[in-house]
Design a protein around this motif. Sequence first.
Motif, PDB file in Angstrom:
ATOM      1  N   ASP A   1      -9.462   4.644 -35.471  1.00 40.49           N
ATOM      2  CA  ASP A   1      -9.334   5.863 -36.264  1.00 40.49           C
ATOM      3  C   ASP A   1     -10.685   6.275 -36.847  1.00 40.49           C
ATOM      4  O   ASP A   1     -11.022   7.462 -36.889  1.00 40.49           O
ATOM      5  N   SER A   2     -11.471   5.324 -37.281  1.00 39.68           N
ATOM      6  CA  SER A   2     -12.794   5.633 -37.840  1.00 39.68           C
ATOM      7  C   SER A   2     -13.741   6.157 -36.766  1.00 39.68           C
ATOM      8  O   SER A   2     -14.528   7.078 -37.005  1.00 39.68           O
ATOM      9  N   VAL A   3     -13.657   5.581 -35.578  1.00 44.10           N
ATOM     10  CA  VAL A   3     -14.541   6.016 -34.498  1.00 44.10           C
ATOM     11  C   VAL A   3     -14.230   7.449 -34.075  1.00 44.10           C
ATOM     12  O   VAL A   3     -15.125   8.240 -33.776  1.00 44.10           O
ATOM     13  N   LEU A   4     -12.954   7.793 -34.086  1.00 43.13           N
ATOM     14  CA  LEU A   4     -12.556   9.115 -33.623  1.00 43.13           C
ATOM     15  C   LEU A   4     -12.700  10.193 -34.683  1.00 43.13           C
ATOM     16  O   LEU A   4     -12.874  11.373 -34.349  1.00 43.13           O
ATOM     17  N   THR A   5     -12.597   9.843 -35.953  1.00 42.07           N
ATOM     18  CA  THR A   5     -12.521  10.881 -36.989  1.00 42.07           C
ATOM     19  C   THR A   5     -13.617  10.742 -38.033  1.00 42.07           C
ATOM     20  O   THR A   5     -14.665  11.362 -37.924  1.00 42.07           O
TER      21      THR A   5
ATOM     22  N   ASN B   1     -20.503   9.399 -38.640  1.00 42.00           N
ATOM     23  CA  ASN B   1     -21.838   9.430 -39.257  1.00 42.00           C
ATOM     24  C   ASN B   1     -22.300   8.036 -39.659  1.00 42.00           C
ATOM     25  O   ASN B   1     -23.467   7.668 -39.454  1.00 42.00           O
ATOM     26  N   GLU B   2     -21.391   7.277 -40.228  1.00 42.32           N
ATOM     27  CA  GLU B   2     -21.752   5.910 -40.625  1.00 42.32           C
ATOM     28  C   GLU B   2     -22.054   5.042 -39.411  1.00 42.32           C
ATOM     29  O   GLU B   2     -23.002   4.234 -39.424  1.00 42.32           O
ATOM     30  N   ILE B   3     -21.291   5.202 -38.346  1.00 37.70           N
ATOM     31  CA  ILE B   3     -21.521   4.424 -37.127  1.00 37.70           C
ATOM     32  C   ILE B   3     -22.882   4.765 -36.532  1.00 37.70           C
ATOM     33  O   ILE B   3     -23.651   3.879 -36.130  1.00 37.70           O
TER      34      ILE B   3
ATOM     35  N   ILE C   1     -23.509  10.318 -31.400  1.00 33.62           N
ATOM     36  CA  ILE C   1     -22.285  10.189 -30.613  1.00 33.62           C
ATOM     37  C   ILE C   1     -21.987  11.542 -29.976  1.00 33.62           C
ATOM     38  O   ILE C   1     -21.791  12.541 -30.665  1.00 33.62           O
ATOM     39  N   GLN C   2     -21.951  11.588 -28.664  1.00 28.56           N
ATOM     40  CA  GLN C   2     -21.631  12.821 -27.974  1.00 28.56           C
ATOM     41  C   GLN C   2     -20.128  13.089 -27.950  1.00 28.56           C
ATOM     42  O   GLN C   2     -19.677  14.195 -28.197  1.00 28.56           O
ATOM     43  N   ASP C   3     -19.361  12.056 -27.656  1.00 25.34           N
ATOM     44  CA  ASP C   3     -17.913  12.228 -27.572  1.00 25.34           C
ATOM     45  C   ASP C   3     -17.256  10.864 -27.708  1.00 25.34           C
ATOM     46  O   ASP C   3     -17.835   9.829 -27.351  1.00 25.34           O
ATOM     47  N   ALA C   4     -16.039  10.887 -28.235  1.00 28.45           N
ATOM     48  CA  ALA C   4     -15.239   9.668 -28.382  1.00 28.45           C
ATOM     49  C   ALA C   4     -13.792  10.023 -28.099  1.00 28.45           C
ATOM     50  O   ALA C   4     -13.223  10.882 -28.779  1.00 28.45           O
TER      51      ALA C   4
ATOM     52  N   GLU D   1      -5.904  13.902 -36.244  1.00 24.20           N
ATOM     53  CA  GLU D   1      -7.130  14.503 -36.766  1.00 24.20           C
ATOM     54  C   GLU D   1      -6.858  15.894 -37.329  1.00 24.20           C
ATOM     55  O   GLU D   1      -7.405  16.276 -38.368  1.00 24.20           O
ATOM     56  N   THR D   2      -5.976  16.663 -36.660  1.00 18.20           N
ATOM     57  CA  THR D   2      -5.614  17.988 -37.175  1.00 18.20           C
ATOM     58  C   THR D   2      -4.926  17.881 -38.523  1.00 18.20           C
ATOM     59  O   THR D   2      -5.189  18.662 -39.446  1.00 18.20           O
TER      60      THR D   2
END
Length: 372
Positions: free
Chosen positions: A165-169, A173-175, A201-204, A219-220
């Motif tokens: 969930d963190s990687v996708l949303t 920025n932190e990553i 990150i370009q896309d996840a 995410e929505t």
Amino acid sequence: MFQFQFGKNYREVNPEEPGTEKKNLVPKKFGRYVGIAVVLLLLFVVANTSWYTIQEEQQAVVCTFGQPKAVTEPGLHFKIPLIQTVQKVNTTIQGLTVGYDEAENYTDDAMMITSDYNFIRVDFYAEYRISDPVKALYASEDPVTILDNIAQNCIRTTIGSYSVDSVLTTGKNEIQANIKQMIMDKLEMYDIGIQLVNITIQDAQPPTNEVITAFKEVETAKQGKETALNNANKYRNEQIPEARAQADKILQDAEAQKESRINEAEGQVARFNSMYEEYVKYPTITRQRMFYETMEDVMPGMKIIIQGENGSQIQQILPLDVFSRGLEEPAGGNEGASGDAGSGETGSDTGRSSAGSTSQTGSDQDNTKIGQ
């Protein structure tokens, strides 16, 4: 007998035979011209290889007997032919893709696993530049490949410590910041002449379409939540200053009313004290003046009629609106209209007022008339 050879053509010459000197195939002058041409060609080659040019976006490494030296100033430079060699290095910011190819398709390097054991596809774009051309050429065989390997290692280590969930949303920025710092630390440790400028990150995306749809809905919903919170905070920030302003206005009005009442009370006290001092000096006159002032305050809003009799010392004060019906009634005399008013010397000459009282002055010849 000897042989004269020029290239692959040669001929046997016999000096004893007559006329041999006249039959030589290559004159002596032609050999001189060839030598001069060779010398000129060598000089041209030497002169042409003694100079090199460095562009604004380049740096050069000049190697003399195996000792490299960086040349950073752009422009025309001299080198010793056949002794010094020059290698130019591009020092502009360059890009490196991690997880996708030139056709923007995912590669095997994009598949990663998160801390909650979910698979996810993540691709990055790294920007780097050559910081030390000597180390970039001689410290390693291929510094860009080393940077690629370091980036993949740091990316997988960092992604593995975050939830899907963190990687996708919310954690992108932190990553990115953590990965950048980790790569920079390793490049500083290896010291291969490359500096990382930035990595993003370009896309996840999850690996399947169903999971992609579910995460997009999540995410929505989170974005809707953030929007609602922002709107609520905006409304709160608008209402709180207005409420504070109203509260301040109420407090100011209350303070003003308080001061007004205090000043009014103090004025009444001062007036009472001054009136009391006059009363002590002249009690009768003060009482009459107070009575007249009170009547002036009470009776201006009333409609009255003043009636008097010839030769009588008493005058009647009748409120028109109050006693008009009573006067029209066939009641006996003026006794029925007396009400609460005080009585005079005779019942028929009783004075009536709206305040329920009748006044008579101190002498028989002074008649007081109050009216409006």
